[in-house]
Design a protein around this motif. Sequence first.
Motif, short mmCIF file in Angstrom:
data_model
loop_
_atom_site.label_atom_id
_atom_site.label_comp_id
_atom_site.label_asym_id
_atom_site.label_seq_id
_atom_site.Cartn_x
_atom_site.Cartn_y
_atom_site.Cartn_z
N ASP A 80 0.86 -0.88 -0.18
CA ASP A 80 0.19 -0.27 -0.43
C ASP A 80 0.85 1.72 -0.11
O ASP A 80 0.98 1.81 -0.91
CB ASP A 80 -1.01 0.06 1.32
N ALA A 81 1.96 1.15 0.76
CA ALA A 81 3.09 2.18 0.92
C ALA A 81 3.18 2.52 -0.97
O ALA A 81 3.54 3.09 -0.91
CB ALA A 81 3.88 1.95 2.24
N ALA A 82 3.91 1.45 -1.48
CA ALA A 82 4.90 1.00 -2.05
C ALA A 82 3.67 1.82 -3.37
O ALA A 82 4.36 3.14 -4.44
CB ALA A 82 5.10 -0.37 -2.45
N ALA A 83 2.38 1.65 -3.67
CA ALA A 83 1.78 1.94 -4.24
C ALA A 83 0.79 3.87 -4.19
O ALA A 83 1.29 4.13 -4.97
CB ALA A 83 0.53 1.28 -3.89
N GLU A 84 1.28 3.54 -2.71
CA GLU A 84 1.14 5.34 -2.27
C GLU A 84 2.07 6.46 -3.57
O GLU A 84 2.62 7.44 -3.90
CB GLU A 84 0.71 5.01 -1.34
N PHE A 85 3.92 6.01 -3.48
CA PHE A 85 4.63 6.56 -3.25
C PHE A 85 4.47 6.64 -5.07
O PHE A 85 5.09 7.37 -6.11
CB PHE A 85 5.73 5.67 -3.27
N ILE A 86 3.97 5.44 -5.49
CA ILE A 86 4.40 4.94 -7.10
C ILE A 86 3.77 6.21 -7.72
O ILE A 86 3.78 7.05 -8.72
CB ILE A 86 4.03 4.30 -7.93
N TYR A 87 2.36 6.27 -7.09
CA TYR A 87 1.30 7.34 -7.53
C TYR A 87 1.47 8.80 -7.62
O TYR A 87 1.34 9.77 -8.67
CB TYR A 87 -0.04 7.12 -6.62
N TRP A 88 1.60 8.96 -6.63
CA TRP A 88 2.56 10.11 -6.65
C TRP A 88 3.54 10.52 -7.28
O TRP A 88 3.47 11.50 -8.76
CB TRP A 88 3.16 10.67 -5.30
N TRP A 89 4.32 9.57 -7.56
CA TRP A 89 5.67 10.16 -8.55
C TRP A 89 4.98 9.65 -10.37
O TRP A 89 5.55 11.18 -10.80
CB TRP A 89 6.79 8.59 -8.50
N SER A 90 4.13 9.47 -10.23
CA SER A 90 3.27 9.17 -11.97
C SER A 90 2.09 10.17 -11.94
O SER A 90 1.63 10.49 -13.18
CB SER A 90 2.87 8.65 -12.13
N SER A 91 2.13 11.73 -10.83
CA SER A 91 1.01 11.77 -11.12
C SER A 91 1.30 13.82 -11.64
O SER A 91 2.50 13.54 -12.80
CB SER A 91 0.93 12.66 -9.20
N LYS A 92 0.70 13.95 -12.53
CA LYS A 92 1.31 15.29 -13.39
C LYS A 92 1.89 16.58 -12.37
O LYS A 92 2.59 16.70 -12.84
CB LYS A 92 -0.67 15.66 -13.25
N ALA A 93 1.41 16.40 -10.77
CA ALA A 93 2.37 17.84 -10.42
C ALA A 93 4.21 17.51 -10.34
O ALA A 93 4.55 18.27 -10.36
CB ALA A 93 1.45 17.47 -9.11
N VAL A 94 3.67 16.10 -9.56
CA VAL A 94 4.71 16.14 -9.98
C VAL A 94 6.09 15.93 -11.26
O VAL A 94 7.23 16.13 -11.31
CB VAL A 94 5.62 14.21 -9.99
N ALA A 95 5.56 15.33 -12.57
CA ALA A 95 4.96 14.65 -13.25
C ALA A 95 6.52 16.94 -14.51
O ALA A 95 7.16 16.78 -15.11
CB ALA A 95 5.12 14.40 -14.11
N ASP A 96 5.34 17.77 -13.82
CA ASP A 96 5.00 18.99 -14.14
C ASP A 96 6.32 19.30 -13.44
O ASP A 96 7.71 19.98 -14.04
CB ASP A 96 4.55 19.90 -13.70
N LYS A 97 6.48 19.17 -12.41
CA LYS A 97 8.36 19.36 -12.08
C LYS A 97 9.65 19.41 -11.93
O LYS A 97 10.22 18.82 -11.97
CB LYS A 97 8.32 18.79 -10.08
N LEU A 98 9.33 17.36 -12.74
CA LEU A 98 10.64 16.71 -13.56
C LEU A 98 10.50 17.20 -14.75
O LEU A 98 11.80 16.97 -14.62
CB LEU A 98 9.50 15.68 -13.38
N ILE A 99 9.62 17.64 -15.38
CA ILE A 99 10.02 18.13 -16.49
C ILE A 99 10.75 19.60 -15.87
O ILE A 99 11.92 20.14 -17.14
CB ILE A 99 9.00 18.74 -17.38
N GLN A 100 10.65 20.35 -15.38
CA GLN A 100 11.67 21.10 -14.98
C GLN A 100 12.64 20.91 -14.25
O GLN A 100 13.32 21.82 -14.63
CB GLN A 100 11.02 22.27 -13.69
N ALA A 101 13.15 20.35 -13.79
CA ALA A 101 14.34 19.71 -13.03
C ALA A 101 14.73 18.76 -15.09
O ALA A 101 15.80 18.36 -14.74
CB ALA A 101 14.27 18.55 -12.12
N ASN A 102 14.06 19.78 -16.26
CA ASN A 102 15.22 18.93 -17.48
C ASN A 102 15.04 16.91 -17.78
O ASN A 102 15.58 16.65 -17.89
CB ASN A 102 16.90 19.06 -17.45
#
Lengths: 428, 316
Positions: free
Chosen positions: A325-347
């Motif tokens: 459950d904790a692992a899934a939560e982490f992956i859902y966070w990582w693959s979310s739009k908000a994180v994806a947008d920040k990752l794009i900012q980091a090139n």
Amino acid sequence: MKLKKTVLLGALLAAAAFASAQKVINVLLWDDPYPKALMAMLPEFEKATNIKVNIEMLQPPQVLTKTAVAVTATSTDYDVVGIDEGNVPVFASLLLPFDKWPAGKVYPKTDPKSVTPKMLNIGTWNNVQLGIPINGNLYVWMTRKDLIENPTYRAQFKAKYGYDLGIPKTFKELLEMGTFFHENGIAAGFGPFNGGPAGVLSEAVFMWESHGTKFIDYTGGTFKVVLDEAKAIEGMEFYKKLMAISPKGAETMAHVERQAAFAADPKGVFSMFIWPAQIAAYEDPNKSLVAGKIAYSAPPAGPRGQAAITGAWAICIPKASKNADAAAEFIYWWSSKAVADKLIQANTIPARTESLTNPAYVAAKPWLPALAASMNVAASRPRFKEIGQVQDVVKKYWIMGITGQMPTKDAVQAIVRETNDILKKAGY
Amino acid sequence: MTFSRRRGTSPSGNVASRNGTGGYGSPVPFLIPAFLIVFAVLIFPIVFSFVVSLFDWPLSAGGGARRFVGPGNYVELVRDREFWNSLRLQLGFIFIAIPIEIALGLGAALLLNREFRGGRVVRALILLPVFFLPIVSGMTWRFMLQPRYGALNNFLLSLGAPEITWLGHPTFAYTAVIVQDVWRMWPFVFMLLYAGLVGIPADILEAAEIDGATSAKRLTKIILPLLYPTILTAVLLRIIDALRIFSEVYVMTEGGPGMATTLFSLYTHRQAFGYMKVGMSSAMAIFLLVISILFAITLVRKNMSLEKLEEQGENR
């Protein structure tokens, strides 16, 4: 005194309760700018979920080894593992299918449709979704903008070849433009990738697909070598020509040498592919002489096809994890739009379609449209458990063929013969 | 340093009795801890490796179930062209690198076996390469041999020579791997042979000199024969080490170009972690163990026969 003791005891109990309530997950990832950018964002996730994340980063070959020894059907040292697409079949039986992942408490479960369709297949095996492709890693083409925009070079090239210098759209243009820069001592014409068996297989499949032939296909319920000999030889011969306009030491150029040649050598390289995961290093003005001078595009088209080889990673949960459950939560966070947008900012390059195609980022991240264009022509390397042996066979004879140690016909025939032997022994 | 079997003597000068009489009791209880350690770190891993080599054993549990194949892995190895290629490369490495290291070590030991100003410093500095970690040595050589940026090509270019792709050509890459090992390990041989030279009684050499023996005669008739057991020891230690070479070759070439520097140890690693075949990898490891034992037996027997000759000479 009694009050002090009571307060102290209460504080200790509260800390213990908090610590026991906090889950800890162990994550195994590959080492490149992408996971490093993610690590910088971890405090946000840990604060929101009270889940502590321990990330271990290793070089890709070591990730494979560590996963192989640490993950079994009944026990695992890691709750989340990053698996290179080629290795998903090896670990498929040990991974929790995506449809069995628990629902997230803080972050919603990843919608598979949010991942670029051509990349989604990377996390599947035998029609079962086992992981989420987390990076949009596939061949993107780099060309030196400053070279193709130089008026002197433009005039000289046009005088000789009759058309304008630009981003090469075809193999013919790549060879002619590369030869022009190489012969005039301006820059190396091309940067090959000959380091490591997986890299060589990528280049071989790139050439073969661009010349109209697949290497191994899954047909009739089994894997078969379907390589067209004539087209494969044509592809290898073309690569030989590219090797002739490459920097010295091209026979063993791996990531380090390619980056040094393209980004740190004052002459540099005119044009070559890049794994987008490494773009951050090439666009870092502290590390690269060509930061801001790179034009990005989909790979040039061969005579019978255009192919951008995929090399993505899927994020998976081992079946044996006790913190699914904790692992899934982490992956859902990582693959979310908000994180994806920040990752794009980091090139870096998440696999989320809406982030990759957001017009707001294009101006600042010129590789994003190229990535989207490459995804339209994405092609994957063969995937099955014995791919390691096949990679070695391809590496051995491909290198011998493109360096002239062996006639290309003999090299291609040896690849086909020995690959067939491996498939036969494996029962295909 | 030589191997020898001398019967133990007690502080009183009595020879210790094998059957435990003479007041010392049974030695067995005192041997058990040592035996347990030897069993745990030596015997058990070897036996376990051998057992694994009889199975088709995927590294990852996801690779399928273990399956007993008996000698199947060994049969498959014998039929595998890359197995023979890697063995040829490994033995070639041994038979080229080690004689060079012995020659260099011996030459330096003879040259430096005298007192001169700064001699101790020179002898200490010579040992520096031995202290390099193999992986650091491999990386350093890889960068030095880089055709565009490497120190060696820069030096050659300054002399007007063309750039050479050292690690991109099969023969050059193999040579580079050997040169790297010679560079790193000849000081180790020097250290052993120098210690052996220093142990030669000076009066024998003085007597020979007084009797009119030339330097060459003293070298060939006195020094080398007396140093022979030490040379054999150095050869044995180097062979055992060379059979296990891995890190420096892996970082220098990763076994390439193609499979041109895929030595036996690298191919063993590839079987386990590239092809995920632990059974095959264990079979290769057992094969390597047998080769090592054969080398060791040959050299130790040679050493022991020399000792017998010495003892016979002393008893006359």
